[in-house]
Design an enzyme around this catalytic site. Structure first.
Site, PDB file in Angstrom:
ATOM      1  N   ARG A  19       0.819  -1.213   0.000  1.00 20.52           N
ATOM      2  CA  ARG A  19       0.000   0.000   0.000  1.00 20.52           C
ATOM      3  C   ARG A  19       0.852   1.261   0.000  1.00 20.52           C
ATOM      4  O   ARG A  19       0.305   2.360  -0.027  1.00 20.52           O
ATOM      5  CB  ARG A  19      -0.856   0.011   1.276  1.00 20.52           C
ATOM      6  CG  ARG A  19      -2.269  -0.464   1.064  1.00 20.52           C
ATOM      7  CD  ARG A  19      -2.906  -0.477   2.427  1.00 20.52           C
ATOM      8  NE  ARG A  19      -4.289  -0.148   2.406  1.00 20.52           N
ATOM      9  CZ  ARG A  19      -5.255  -1.054   2.484  1.00 20.52           C
ATOM     10  NH1 ARG A  19      -4.973  -2.328   2.526  1.00 20.52           N
ATOM     11  NH2 ARG A  19      -6.502  -0.669   2.530  1.00 20.52           N
ATOM     12  N   ARG A  23     -21.669  -3.186   2.581  1.00 17.19           N
ATOM     13  CA  ARG A  23     -20.960  -4.465   2.761  1.00 17.19           C
ATOM     14  C   ARG A  23     -21.318  -5.144   4.097  1.00 17.19           C
ATOM     15  O   ARG A  23     -21.389  -4.513   5.136  1.00 17.19           O
ATOM     16  CB  ARG A  23     -19.446  -4.245   2.745  1.00 17.19           C
ATOM     17  CG  ARG A  23     -18.691  -5.515   3.144  1.00 17.19           C
ATOM     18  CD  ARG A  23     -17.222  -5.435   2.882  1.00 17.19           C
ATOM     19  NE  ARG A  23     -16.593  -4.243   3.401  1.00 17.19           N
ATOM     20  CZ  ARG A  23     -15.369  -3.861   3.049  1.00 17.19           C
ATOM     21  NH1 ARG A  23     -14.663  -4.561   2.197  1.00 17.19           N
ATOM     22  NH2 ARG A  23     -14.854  -2.758   3.561  1.00 17.19           N
ATOM     23  N   ARG A  38     -10.289   6.682   4.522  1.00 11.98           N
ATOM     24  CA  ARG A  38      -9.628   5.560   3.826  1.00 11.98           C
ATOM     25  C   ARG A  38      -9.411   5.899   2.359  1.00 11.98           C
ATOM     26  O   ARG A  38      -8.361   5.588   1.792  1.00 11.98           O
ATOM     27  CB  ARG A  38     -10.469   4.278   3.969  1.00 11.98           C
ATOM     28  CG  ARG A  38     -10.416   3.701   5.377  1.00 11.98           C
ATOM     29  CD  ARG A  38     -11.558   2.741   5.661  1.00 11.98           C
ATOM     30  NE  ARG A  38     -11.632   1.645   4.721  1.00 11.98           N
ATOM     31  CZ  ARG A  38     -12.746   0.942   4.471  1.00 11.98           C
ATOM     32  NH1 ARG A  38     -13.873   1.233   5.112  1.00 11.98           N
ATOM     33  NH2 ARG A  38     -12.719  -0.054   3.625  1.00 11.98           N
TER      34      ARG A  38
HETATM   35  P1  AP5 Z   1      -8.549  -3.540   4.036  1.00  5.67           P
HETATM   36  O1  AP5 Z   1      -9.266  -4.588   4.791  1.00  5.67           O
HETATM   37  O2  AP5 Z   1      -7.502  -3.938   3.065  1.00  5.67           O
HETATM   38  O3  AP5 Z   1      -9.630  -2.614   3.368  1.00  5.67           O
HETATM   39  P2  AP5 Z   1      -9.617  -1.716   2.042  1.00  5.67           P
HETATM   40  O4  AP5 Z   1      -8.392  -1.619   1.226  1.00  5.67           O
HETATM   41  O5  AP5 Z   1     -10.157  -0.418   2.541  1.00  5.67           O
HETATM   42  O6  AP5 Z   1     -10.481  -2.495   1.061  1.00  5.67           O
HETATM   43  P3  AP5 Z   1     -11.856  -3.105   1.368  1.00  5.67           P
HETATM   44  O7  AP5 Z   1     -11.714  -4.444   2.009  1.00  5.67           O
HETATM   45  O8  AP5 Z   1     -12.731  -2.124   2.077  1.00  5.67           O
HETATM   46  O9  AP5 Z   1     -12.457  -3.196  -0.112  1.00  5.67           O
HETATM   47  P4  AP5 Z   1     -12.209  -4.260  -1.263  1.00  5.67           P
HETATM   48  O10 AP5 Z   1     -11.601  -3.559  -2.421  1.00  5.67           O
HETATM   49  O11 AP5 Z   1     -11.532  -5.491  -0.764  1.00  5.67           O
HETATM   50  O12 AP5 Z   1     -13.721  -4.548  -1.641  1.00  5.67           O
HETATM   51  P5  AP5 Z   1     -14.638  -5.841  -1.331  1.00  5.67           P
HETATM   52  O13 AP5 Z   1     -14.277  -6.937  -2.269  1.00  5.67           O
HETATM   53  O14 AP5 Z   1     -14.665  -6.133   0.129  1.00  5.67           O
HETATM   54  O15 AP5 Z   1      -7.850  -2.535   5.065  1.00  5.67           O
HETATM   55  C1  AP5 Z   1      -8.510  -2.045   6.213  1.00  5.67           C
HETATM   56  C2  AP5 Z   1      -7.537  -1.229   7.057  1.00  5.67           C
HETATM   57  O16 AP5 Z   1      -6.421  -2.059   7.483  1.00  5.67           O
HETATM   58  C3  AP5 Z   1      -6.855  -0.061   6.327  1.00  5.67           C
HETATM   59  O17 AP5 Z   1      -7.664   1.099   6.355  1.00  5.67           O
HETATM   60  C4  AP5 Z   1      -5.559   0.086   7.130  1.00  5.67           C
HETATM   61  O18 AP5 Z   1      -5.771   0.764   8.337  1.00  5.67           O
HETATM   62  C5  AP5 Z   1      -5.184  -1.348   7.459  1.00  5.67           C
HETATM   63  N1  AP5 Z   1      -4.292  -1.972   6.470  1.00  5.67           N
HETATM   64  C6  AP5 Z   1      -4.577  -3.083   5.701  1.00  5.67           C
HETATM   65  N2  AP5 Z   1      -3.521  -3.390   4.923  1.00  5.67           N
HETATM   66  C7  AP5 Z   1      -2.559  -2.469   5.189  1.00  5.67           C
HETATM   67  C8  AP5 Z   1      -1.239  -2.250   4.667  1.00  5.67           C
HETATM   68  N3  AP5 Z   1      -0.735  -3.026   3.716  1.00  5.67           N
HETATM   69  N4  AP5 Z   1      -0.522  -1.208   5.167  1.00  5.67           N
HETATM   70  C9  AP5 Z   1      -1.036  -0.407   6.125  1.00  5.67           C
HETATM   71  N5  AP5 Z   1      -2.276  -0.549   6.654  1.00  5.67           N
HETATM   72  C10 AP5 Z   1      -3.026  -1.572   6.188  1.00  5.67           C
HETATM   73  O19 AP5 Z   1     -16.050  -5.266  -1.803  1.00  5.67           O
HETATM   74  C11 AP5 Z   1     -16.691  -4.222  -1.075  1.00  5.67           C
HETATM   75  C12 AP5 Z   1     -18.214  -4.383  -1.190  1.00  5.67           C
HETATM   76  O20 AP5 Z   1     -18.588  -4.244  -2.572  1.00  5.67           O
HETATM   77  C13 AP5 Z   1     -18.724  -5.776  -0.759  1.00  5.67           C
HETATM   78  O21 AP5 Z   1     -19.985  -5.625  -0.152  1.00  5.67           O
HETATM   79  C14 AP5 Z   1     -18.881  -6.548  -2.089  1.00  5.67           C
HETATM   80  O22 AP5 Z   1     -19.874  -7.556  -2.033  1.00  5.67           O
HETATM   81  C15 AP5 Z   1     -19.274  -5.411  -3.049  1.00  5.67           C
HETATM   82  N6  AP5 Z   1     -18.831  -5.658  -4.414  1.00  5.67           N
HETATM   83  C16 AP5 Z   1     -17.620  -6.154  -4.824  1.00  5.67           C
HETATM   84  N7  AP5 Z   1     -17.582  -6.241  -6.173  1.00  5.67           N
HETATM   85  C17 AP5 Z   1     -18.785  -5.758  -6.615  1.00  5.67           C
HETATM   86  C18 AP5 Z   1     -19.363  -5.558  -7.917  1.00  5.67           C
HETATM   87  N8  AP5 Z   1     -18.696  -5.851  -9.037  1.00  5.67           N
HETATM   88  N9  AP5 Z   1     -20.600  -5.043  -7.994  1.00  5.67           N
HETATM   89  C19 AP5 Z   1     -21.292  -4.718  -6.885  1.00  5.67           C
HETATM   90  N10 AP5 Z   1     -20.823  -4.875  -5.624  1.00  5.67           N
HETATM   91  C20 AP5 Z   1     -19.582  -5.395  -5.489  1.00  5.67           C
END
Ligand code: AP5
Length: 231
Positions: A100, A139, A183
């Site tokens: 990241r 979500r 975020r």
């Molecule tokens: P993390 O858990 O990695 O969250 P994020 O990057 O904010 O990503 P998300 O999990 O929220 O989204 P995603 O892209 O995976 O989407 P998803 O598939 O779930 O990180 C959380 C926290 O941890 C960070 O803020 C930080 O503090 C820390 N952290 C983690 N890694 C770190 C690192 N490397 N360095 C430093 N800090 C770190 O989908 C989201 C929703 O959309 C779901 O409901 C899904 O069903 C829906 N959806 C998905 N695809 C579709 C579609 N095509 N159409 C409609 N709905 C859809």
């Protein structure tokens, strides 16, 4: 390529899902990992596990995650190095949420060399930001198996209950609007530069992440097949 044919194919490398919160990294990374029999490594899930177990790392990470900021590189890098060293990662893995920062990307490059793996294939989930707030506030995650749902676009058959194991569906504490805004800001400031970083290295594929789950999945597999990364 048909799904059945893919299960015979091999990736044998690290794959990175890069994209803003809510772009579908976790959703599609799970699919890819399942099809190629690789471990799915989400640094967000690993950190949440530390938080729920109350480890020293979890205690430090909890307030930072609660504010929507990135956890410091020093803490994340140690956790990742330990995970990659396990035997199930010998033939590659699927990363979601790591790296990241440029520091994390450089460190990963070194780790891969140490483990005899080629440089990663990076799948950039490209999406316009207005969609993201709806996806994240909608979500829900199964407490038991981690399956992902969305109350607007991918609802479970019965409200609040997982289709697979009947587990309770819960909302992540950082999926509140004010934290989501932080975020998204952290992504633009610290993570978006990685798109150009990996593009320059020639290892990045853009995936249109807008559209239905099935459409995005189809684009992901087509992109992989076209990348020459699949054997
Ligand atoms: P993390 O858990 O990695 O969250 P994020 O990057 O904010 O990503 P998300 O999990 O929220 O989204 P995603 O892209 O995976 O989407 P998803 O598939 O779930 O990180 C959380 C926290 O941890 C960070 O803020 C930080 O503090 C820390 N952290 C983690 N890694 C770190 C690192 N490397 N360095 C430093 N800090 C770190 O989908 C989201 C929703 O959309 C779901 O409901 C899904 O069903 C829906 N959806 C998905 N695809 C579709 C579609 N095509 N159409 C409609 N709905 C859809």
């Amino acid at each position: 390529m048909a799904l059945e044919a893919r299960s015979e194919a091999k990736l044998d490398r690290a794959v990175i899902f890069l994209g803003p919160p809510g772009s579908g990294k976790g959703t599609q990374a799970k699919e890819l990992a399942k099809v190629y029999g690789l471990p799915h490594l989400s640094t967000g899930d690993m950190l949440r596990e530390h938080v729920s177990q109350g480890t020293a790392l979890g205690v430090k990470a909890k307030p930072i995650m609660g504010r929507g900021k990135l956890v410091p590189d020093s803490l994340v890098l140690r956790m990742v190095a330990e995970r990659i060293a396990r035997p199930d990662c010998r033939h590659g893995f699927v990363f979601d949420g790591f790296p990241r920062t440029v520091t994390q990307a450089k460190y990963l490059g070194e780790l891969l060399k140490q483990h005899g793996l080629q440089q990663p294939l990076v799948l950039h989930m490209a999406i316009a930001s207005p969609v993201l707030m709806r996806r994240l506030t909608g979500r829900r995650t199964c407490k038991v198996c981690g399956a992902l749902y969305n109350v607007y676009d991918r609802p479970p058959q019965a409200a609040g209950i997982c289709d697979y194991d009947g587990g309770e569906l819960v909302q992540r504490p950082d999926d509140r609007e004010e934290v989501i805004r932080e975020r998204l800001h952290a992504y633009e400031q610290q993570t978006a530069p990685l798109v150009e970083y990996y593009r320059r290295l020639g290892s990045l594929q853009d995936i249109g992440a807008d559209g239905s789950f099935e459409e995005v999945k189809q684009r992901m597999f087509e992109s992989l097949a076209g990348s020459g990364g699949v054997r």
